[in-house]
Write a protein that holds these residues in place. Structure first.
Motif, PDB file in Angstrom:
ATOM      1  N   ALA A   1      -4.144  -2.378   3.712  1.00  0.00           N
ATOM      2  CA  ALA A   1      -4.260  -1.057   4.346  1.00  0.00           C
ATOM      3  C   ALA A   1      -3.661  -1.122   5.743  1.00  0.00           C
ATOM      4  O   ALA A   1      -3.900  -2.075   6.493  1.00  0.00           O
ATOM      5  CB  ALA A   1      -5.717  -0.628   4.427  1.00  0.00           C
ATOM      6  N   LEU A   2      -2.870  -0.117   6.071  1.00  0.00           N
ATOM      7  CA  LEU A   2      -2.299   0.026   7.410  1.00  0.00           C
ATOM      8  C   LEU A   2      -2.875   1.280   8.049  1.00  0.00           C
ATOM      9  O   LEU A   2      -2.888   2.346   7.431  1.00  0.00           O
ATOM     10  CB  LEU A   2      -0.779   0.154   7.336  1.00  0.00           C
ATOM     11  N   THR A   3      -3.351   1.149   9.279  1.00  0.00           N
ATOM     12  CA  THR A   3      -3.917   2.285  10.011  1.00  0.00           C
ATOM     13  C   THR A   3      -3.119   2.479  11.296  1.00  0.00           C
ATOM     14  O   THR A   3      -2.865   1.521  12.030  1.00  0.00           O
ATOM     15  CB  THR A   3      -5.400   2.023  10.356  1.00  0.00           C
ATOM     16  N   TRP A   4      -2.722   3.700  11.525  1.00  0.00           N
ATOM     17  CA  TRP A   4      -2.033   4.064  12.757  1.00  0.00           C
ATOM     18  C   TRP A   4      -2.707   5.305  13.314  1.00  0.00           C
ATOM     19  O   TRP A   4      -2.671   6.363  12.689  1.00  0.00           O
ATOM     20  CB  TRP A   4      -0.553   4.311  12.498  1.00  0.00           C
ATOM     21  N   ASP A   5      -3.361   5.171  14.454  1.00  0.00           N
ATOM     22  CA  ASP A   5      -4.188   6.223  15.042  1.00  0.00           C
ATOM     23  C   ASP A   5      -5.181   6.735  13.995  1.00  0.00           C
ATOM     24  O   ASP A   5      -6.033   5.985  13.573  1.00  0.00           O
ATOM     25  CB  ASP A   5      -3.332   7.343  15.632  1.00  0.00           C
TER      26      ASP A   5
ATOM     27  N   PHE B   1      -4.304   7.981  10.904  1.00  0.00           N
ATOM     28  CA  PHE B   1      -3.708   7.951   9.568  1.00  0.00           C
ATOM     29  C   PHE B   1      -3.907   6.585   8.934  1.00  0.00           C
ATOM     30  O   PHE B   1      -3.830   5.561   9.611  1.00  0.00           O
ATOM     31  CB  PHE B   1      -2.204   8.262   9.637  1.00  0.00           C
ATOM     32  N   ARG B   2      -4.127   6.588   7.627  1.00  0.00           N
ATOM     33  CA  ARG B   2      -4.296   5.328   6.904  1.00  0.00           C
ATOM     34  C   ARG B   2      -3.541   5.391   5.578  1.00  0.00           C
ATOM     35  O   ARG B   2      -3.638   6.368   4.837  1.00  0.00           O
ATOM     36  CB  ARG B   2      -5.773   5.061   6.619  1.00  0.00           C
ATOM     37  N   VAL B   3      -2.793   4.330   5.282  1.00  0.00           N
ATOM     38  CA  VAL B   3      -2.081   4.182   4.021  1.00  0.00           C
ATOM     39  C   VAL B   3      -2.512   2.848   3.425  1.00  0.00           C
ATOM     40  O   VAL B   3      -2.523   1.833   4.118  1.00  0.00           O
ATOM     41  CB  VAL B   3      -0.547   4.205   4.223  1.00  0.00           C
ATOM     42  N   SER B   4      -2.888   2.870   2.159  1.00  0.00           N
ATOM     43  CA  SER B   4      -3.287   1.615   1.525  1.00  0.00           C
ATOM     44  C   SER B   4      -2.671   1.506   0.134  1.00  0.00           C
ATOM     45  O   SER B   4      -2.386   2.511  -0.521  1.00  0.00           O
ATOM     46  CB  SER B   4      -4.811   1.503   1.444  1.00  0.00           C
ATOM     47  N   TYR B   5      -2.473   0.265  -0.279  1.00  0.00           N
ATOM     48  CA  TYR B   5      -1.979  -0.038  -1.618  1.00  0.00           C
ATOM     49  C   TYR B   5      -2.895  -1.093  -2.215  1.00  0.00           C
ATOM     50  O   TYR B   5      -3.248  -2.075  -1.559  1.00  0.00           O
ATOM     51  CB  TYR B   5      -0.540  -0.565  -1.578  1.00  0.00           C
ATOM     52  N   SER B   6      -3.285  -0.880  -3.458  1.00  0.00           N
ATOM     53  CA  SER B   6      -4.116  -1.870  -4.141  1.00  0.00           C
ATOM     54  C   SER B   6      -3.512  -2.189  -5.506  1.00  0.00           C
ATOM     55  O   SER B   6      -2.902  -1.327  -6.146  1.00  0.00           O
ATOM     56  CB  SER B   6      -5.554  -1.371  -4.301  1.00  0.00           C
ATOM     57  N   LEU B   7      -3.680  -3.413  -5.931  1.00  0.00           N
ATOM     58  CA  LEU B   7      -3.207  -3.896  -7.219  1.00  0.00           C
ATOM     59  C   LEU B   7      -4.427  -4.363  -8.001  1.00  0.00           C
ATOM     60  O   LEU B   7      -5.234  -5.136  -7.483  1.00  0.00           O
ATOM     61  CB  LEU B   7      -2.225  -5.043  -7.021  1.00  0.00           C
ATOM     62  N   THR B   8      -4.588  -3.877  -9.233  1.00  0.00           N
ATOM     63  CA  THR B   8      -5.761  -4.192 -10.054  1.00  0.00           C
ATOM     64  C   THR B   8      -5.346  -4.875 -11.349  1.00  0.00           C
ATOM     65  O   THR B   8      -4.433  -4.411 -12.029  1.00  0.00           O
ATOM     66  CB  THR B   8      -6.551  -2.909 -10.383  1.00  0.00           C
ATOM     67  N   TYR B   9      -6.046  -5.947 -11.662  1.00  0.00           N
ATOM     68  CA  TYR B   9      -5.890  -6.668 -12.925  1.00  0.00           C
ATOM     69  C   TYR B   9      -7.151  -6.397 -13.747  1.00  0.00           C
ATOM     70  O   TYR B   9      -8.263  -6.605 -13.259  1.00  0.00           O
ATOM     71  CB  TYR B   9      -5.746  -8.170 -12.663  1.00  0.00           C
TER      72      TYR B   9
ATOM     73  N   ILE C   1      -3.487   7.731   0.763  1.00  0.00           N
ATOM     74  CA  ILE C   1      -3.100   8.188   2.096  1.00  0.00           C
ATOM     75  C   ILE C   1      -4.254   9.026   2.620  1.00  0.00           C
ATOM     76  O   ILE C   1      -4.751   9.925   1.936  1.00  0.00           O
ATOM     77  CB  ILE C   1      -1.813   9.024   2.052  1.00  0.00           C
ATOM     78  N   GLY C   2      -4.696   8.734   3.836  1.00  0.00           N
ATOM     79  CA  GLY C   2      -5.832   9.465   4.406  1.00  0.00           C
ATOM     80  C   GLY C   2      -5.645   9.789   5.871  1.00  0.00           C
ATOM     81  O   GLY C   2      -4.825   9.181   6.583  1.00  0.00           O
ATOM     82  N   TYR C   3      -6.419  10.750   6.320  1.00  0.00           N
ATOM     83  CA  TYR C   3      -6.423  11.170   7.721  1.00  0.00           C
ATOM     84  C   TYR C   3      -7.870  11.297   8.162  1.00  0.00           C
ATOM     85  O   TYR C   3      -8.687  11.948   7.503  1.00  0.00           O
ATOM     86  CB  TYR C   3      -5.697  12.517   7.898  1.00  0.00           C
ATOM     87  N   ARG C   4      -8.213  10.669   9.257  1.00  0.00           N
ATOM     88  CA  ARG C   4      -9.576  10.724   9.803  1.00  0.00           C
ATOM     89  C   ARG C   4      -9.651  11.805  10.879  1.00  0.00           C
ATOM     90  O   ARG C   4      -8.818  11.860  11.783  1.00  0.00           O
ATOM     91  CB  ARG C   4      -9.923   9.350  10.408  1.00  0.00           C
ATOM     92  N   TYR C   5     -10.648  12.681  10.743  1.00  0.00           N
ATOM     93  CA  TYR C   5     -10.799  13.741  11.751  1.00  0.00           C
ATOM     94  C   TYR C   5     -12.241  13.861  12.182  1.00  0.00           C
ATOM     95  O   TYR C   5     -13.120  13.302  11.662  1.00  0.00           O
ATOM     96  CB  TYR C   5     -10.284  15.087  11.250  1.00  0.00           C
TER      97      TYR C   5
END
Length: 87
Positions: free
Chosen positions: A50-54, A56-64, A83-87
């Protein structure tokens, strides 16, 4: 929780489930219909970033996922993006 700027997180998890009834594999509950021989225990293992900038958050997950029924060719492997936004 960081208050601003760029931050990142790695995450991992494991989940096991016991399945008593799966209408998609067992068929109709109230009358006779086609079904297949399912497995009663299924496990998932996941890994992600997961990457967070201010705010905004974008994450990628891989599931087996282990096989869900006996005649399944192989285990499942799939990914997801959020993709998410915190308010």
């Amino acid at each position: 929780m960081p208050e601003g700027g760029l931050s990142w997180q790695l995450f991992a998890g494991f989940e096991g489930r016991a399945i008593a009834r799966n209408i998609f594999l067992d068929g109709n509950t109230f009358q006779d219909s086609p079904g297949i021989d399912k497995k009663n225990f299924v496990a998932d293992a996941n890994l992600g970033l997961a990457l967070t900038w201010d705010d905004f958050r974008v994450s990628y997950s891989l599931t087996y996922r282990t096989r869900e029924f006996r005649s399944q060719d192989r285990e499942s492997l799939f990914g997801g993006v959020s993709i998410g936004y915190r308010y």
